[in-house]
Motif scaffolding. Structure first.
Motif, PDB file in Angstrom:
ATOM      1  N   LEU A  62       0.757  -1.207   0.144  1.00  0.00           N
ATOM      2  CA  LEU A  62      -0.005   0.041  -0.010  1.00  0.00           C
ATOM      3  C   LEU A  62       0.869   1.370   0.148  1.00  0.00           C
ATOM      4  O   LEU A  62       0.616   2.264  -0.667  1.00  0.00           O
ATOM      5  N   ALA A  63       1.843   1.199   0.789  1.00  0.00           N
ATOM      6  CA  ALA A  63       2.834   2.560   0.814  1.00  0.00           C
ATOM      7  C   ALA A  63       3.619   2.699  -0.449  1.00  0.00           C
ATOM      8  O   ALA A  63       3.724   3.906  -0.932  1.00  0.00           O
ATOM      9  N   GLU A  64       4.051   1.391  -0.911  1.00  0.00           N
ATOM     10  CA  GLU A  64       4.722   1.663  -2.307  1.00  0.00           C
ATOM     11  C   GLU A  64       3.808   2.254  -3.544  1.00  0.00           C
ATOM     12  O   GLU A  64       4.181   3.135  -4.070  1.00  0.00           O
ATOM     13  N   THR A  65       2.470   1.702  -3.266  1.00  0.00           N
ATOM     14  CA  THR A  65       1.411   2.141  -4.360  1.00  0.00           C
ATOM     15  C   THR A  65       1.296   3.562  -4.141  1.00  0.00           C
ATOM     16  O   THR A  65       1.248   4.614  -5.192  1.00  0.00           O
ATOM     17  N   ASN A  66       1.105   4.099  -3.043  1.00  0.00           N
ATOM     18  CA  ASN A  66       0.702   5.586  -2.694  1.00  0.00           C
ATOM     19  C   ASN A  66       1.711   6.535  -2.895  1.00  0.00           C
ATOM     20  O   ASN A  66       1.544   7.915  -3.367  1.00  0.00           O
ATOM     21  N   GLU A  81      -6.421   6.872  -0.681  1.00  0.00           N
ATOM     22  CA  GLU A  81      -4.886   6.486  -0.351  1.00  0.00           C
ATOM     23  C   GLU A  81      -4.952   5.407   1.152  1.00  0.00           C
ATOM     24  O   GLU A  81      -4.041   4.896   1.234  1.00  0.00           O
ATOM     25  N   GLY A  82      -6.278   5.635   1.647  1.00  0.00           N
ATOM     26  CA  GLY A  82      -6.195   4.651   2.618  1.00  0.00           C
ATOM     27  C   GLY A  82      -7.008   3.332   2.236  1.00  0.00           C
ATOM     28  O   GLY A  82      -7.266   2.651   3.210  1.00  0.00           O
ATOM     29  N   LYS A  83      -7.224   3.221   1.224  1.00  0.00           N
ATOM     30  CA  LYS A  83      -7.689   1.760   0.678  1.00  0.00           C
ATOM     31  C   LYS A  83      -6.767   0.970  -0.059  1.00  0.00           C
ATOM     32  O   LYS A  83      -6.162   1.614  -1.023  1.00  0.00           O
ATOM     33  N   GLN A  84      -6.951  -0.366  -0.114  1.00  0.00           N
ATOM     34  CA  GLN A  84      -6.250  -1.090  -0.674  1.00  0.00           C
ATOM     35  C   GLN A  84      -6.587  -1.074  -1.962  1.00  0.00           C
ATOM     36  O   GLN A  84      -7.787  -0.674  -2.502  1.00  0.00           O
ATOM     37  N   GLY A  85      -5.543  -1.431  -3.143  1.00  0.00           N
ATOM     38  CA  GLY A  85      -5.898  -1.618  -4.376  1.00  0.00           C
ATOM     39  C   GLY A  85      -7.042  -2.950  -4.912  1.00  0.00           C
ATOM     40  O   GLY A  85      -7.152  -3.660  -3.844  1.00  0.00           O
TER      41      GLY A  85
END
Length: 705
Positions: free
Chosen positions: A203-207, A443-447
């Motif tokens: 999640l952090a890498e995605t955001n 940003e607080g939601k998983q893909g």
């Protein structure tokens, strides 16, 4: 008592500076610990704060321990009612709190929630182990099992609950010795922490990644609505220009339409190197540890590998059968996939492309080939797939099939102002379920997209407790000038997740642990994937596809093109899914910890499906959340397995009429309402009259005549 991924029980914690008086006061004002004074006793999201969770877990944990102790200390001889049913019903408050918390951690998380999750997860594991490894409790369960598992005194559903309960104990270490039980505890606690960390890293890498464009020339090829969305993203961040991210509604159209090859490569590399950058969010060592611990646990329980352990409770039964299934599909689809990639490469060369076709080129030229061949593209169809109209169309479809109606209720609290809450009613007007819909990326939601539940259907004191179901997606956001317009892929995703939702909403069972989607993982995708079939049916498309500006029904010509393009590159899509399944099985059929590095291991596992040159630095495993932070370990093959079921099942709808209420009622009564009360193949045959064949899938995909 349900001890699934979202409802593992929590170890009781008392901090040194937290007095009994303070806890009492806190609990008196804690909305999680009060009756939910909301419509249908839904979660009071408008009153819950992060600080409420730990005290709520503590009190719920104490209640759970007391309930388990009451079962163990009951002086009466063990019976189905005082042992198995009592165990099933224990921890009810903890279930509700756990469901609320972990669903928020997936759909609306923040640093505080993630911190609580890291603290709670090993405690959940420890407490669940206190149950499964309790010798006195297991002795009572075994007594009941030995006495009743062949007894005609129990109903079919009671037999299934008894069988599942006994197996749950044995599969979670009840037969282990003292030292082995301690090792099992250690492994379980460590796995829970590692899985959470894996997901947080992805999640952090995605955001974190943002492609900030300031030169308008770099937008060449991109549709206007994609550009508008990127402009709005930049505006919201007080920046000039346009921002593209790795969230799917931004990433995927960029890869399909952006003319700038170097920027496509930059986006591709950012997406496919998540968790593989050698930084503090690198997932490679986490993967090694997860796989080694899963293997160690499997061997502790008497299995040769983790896949063997998992598949003993799946329709496929054995790793050998899964691998044979994947190989059979690969042999049928690979020649088509190779031909399809060659066609894209030849097409690219005709347009002047002179380089080697790379992975960041395929979607771009594939889309152009599709447009040239069928005169159709997402940009032609999106104006007809306004999210609101698609939602109404899916509601109408479920009404035609099952008689269900939906009514929005703004009095039901939601966890974000974008979430919509509905009441579902059956054909006779009776209340059926609460449905939450959460459509857009944050940003607080998983893909990705998923269905989950806050409360599962069951019978309590003679009353049918109806479920609270949620569908979460990451669809294209509206812009300042246009509503949310869906790609055709997003339309099928919506249908897919709504199929899962129907599985949860239509459940009619007694016990919560057998309710709704509580079925074998390679069967759970049948109700979801069968819904995707309607996206290829002219009758439904004519009903749902209305131009967002004019209200005009989608033209017959465009519908014909959608249907004609339905199997475009189906060989490639099949091989891609098989590659993920092979990767998953390779990780989980290991019988010794790997000696090589993660990227080389993955390359070897996926090599039989390889269609492109290798790209240094990329690794899909390091962001493969399905198997390292989800429930699909040794189970990703289940998507293709269930496609065989749904292709064969939908033949009956095609034969009798795609809106045929009698066929739908048979599917409802034999599949959707039954949950996990029977063996999946029994349920399937009860509906279809015969076992499925792989041929139905191959024929539907155009891979066999």
């Amino acid at each position: 008592m349900r001890l699934n991924l979202l409802t593992l029980l929590l170890f009781f914690i008392i901090t040194a500076n937290y007095s009994c008086k303070n806890k009492t006061n806190m609990n008196d004002n804690n909305p999680l610990l009060q009756p939910f004074n909301t419509p249908h006793q839904t979660a009071p999201f408008d009153k819950i704060s992060e600080d409420h969770f730990m005290p709520a877990f503590e009190l719920a944990m104490k209640e759970g321990r007391d309930e388990i102790a009451a079962i163990i200390n009951n002086p009466e001889p063990p019976t189905f009612e005082n042992t198995i049913e009592a165990l099933e019903k224990s921890g009810e408050r903890l279930d509700r709190i756990s469901n609320i918390f972990f669903n928020l951690n997936a759909a609306e998380t923040n640093e505080k929630i993630q911190s609580i999750a890291r603290e709670v997860s090993p405690m959940l594991s420890e407490y669940s182990n206190d149950i499964w490894l309790n010798e006195k409790l297991f002795a009572k369960v075994k007594t009941v099992y030995d006495q009743y598992h062949t007894s005609p005194a129990l109903t079919e559903e009671q037999h299934k609950l008894l069988e599942d309960t006994y197996k749950s104990f044995t599969r979670r270490g009840a037969l282990l010795s003292g030292d082995e039980k301690e090792k099992y505890r250690e492994i379980s606690a460590e796995l829970s922490k590692l899985s959470l960390q894996f997901g947080e890293n992805v999640l952090a890498e995605t955001n974190d990644f943002k492609l900030h464009i300031t030169n308008p020339e770099d937008l060449a090829g991109l549709p206007q609505d994609v550009i508008d969305a990127a402009a709005l993203k930049a505006k919201n961040e007080n920046l000039e220009g346009w921002i593209f991210t790795l969230h799917f509604p931004s990433y995927f159209p960029f890869m399909k339409f952006a003319d700038n090859r170097e920027l496509r490569k930059k986006m591709y590399m950012a997406y496919t190197t998540r968790g593989n950058k050698g930084n503090n969010r690198d997932n490679k060592e986490i993967i090694k540890k997860i796989v080694a611990l899963r293997l160690e646990k499997a061997k502790l329980l008497g299995y040769n590998n983790h896949a063997e352990y998992v598949l003993s409770e799946r329709m496929a039964k054995t790793p050998d059968r899964v691998n044979r299934f994947l190989q059979e599909l690969l042999e049928a689809s690979l020649p088509f996939a190779q031909k399809e990639v060659k066609e894209v490469e030849d097409f690219a060369r005709k347009t002047g492309f002179k380089d080697t076709l790379q992975r960041w080129d395929f979607a771009y030229y594939s889309e152009k080939l599709k447009t040239a061949r069928y005169n159709i593209s997402d940009e032609m169809t999106k104006p007809y797939f306004q999210l609101e109209k698609v939602k109404e169309g899916i509601f109408d479809l479920t009404n035609r099939l099952y008689g269900i109606t939906f009514k929005r209720n703004s009095d039901i609290p939601v966890y974000h102002d974008e979430v919509e809450a509905y009441e579902a009613y059956d054909a006779d007007g009776s209340f059926l379920a609460v449905l939450y819909l959460d459509f857009f990326p944050r940003e607080g939601k998983q893909g990705g997209a998923w269905m989950t539940s806050y409360l599962d259907q069951h019978i309590e004191n003679g009353k049918d407790i109806r479920p609270h179901i949620s569908v979460v997606t990451n669809f294209t956001r509206p812009t300042e000038s246009k509503p949310s317009l869906l790609t055709f892929n997003e339309v099928t995703t919506f249908l897919h997740e709504f199929g899962h939702a129907l599985h949860g909403m239509l459940s009619r069972v007694t016990y919560e642990s057998l309710s709704g989607t509580s079925v074998f993982r390679d069967f759970v995708e049948l109700p979801s994937q069968i819904m995707e079939n309607w996206a290829q049916q002219k009758e439904w498309l004519h009903m749902v596809a209305k131009h967002y500006e004019t209200g005009e029904t989608i033209p017959d010509e465009l519908v014909d093109k959608i249907v004609a393009a339905g199997n475009f590159q189906s060989g490639y899509a099949t091989v891609r899914q098989i590659s993920f399944g092979l990767n998953d099985m390779a990780w989980h059929t290991l019988e010794e910890p790997i000696a090589t590095d993660v990227t080389n291991f993955e390359k070897s596992a996926m090599q039989p499906t390889e269609l492109f040159p290798d790209v240094e630095g990329t690794c899909m495993s390091t962001a493969f959340s399905h198997i390292f932070n989800g429930g699909y370990a040794a189970g990703y093959y289940g998507y293709k397995w269930a496609e065989v079921l749904d292709a064969h099942a939908f033949q009956l709808f095609k034969q009798n009429g795609i809106f045929d209420r009698k066929t739908a009622q048979a599917f409802r009564e034999n599949i959707l309402e039954k949950g996990g009360t029977k063996d999946p193949m029994e349920l399937y045959i009860a509906f279809r009259g015969e076992e499925p064949s792989i041929d139905a899938l191959l024929i539907r995909c155009g891979l066999k005549n």
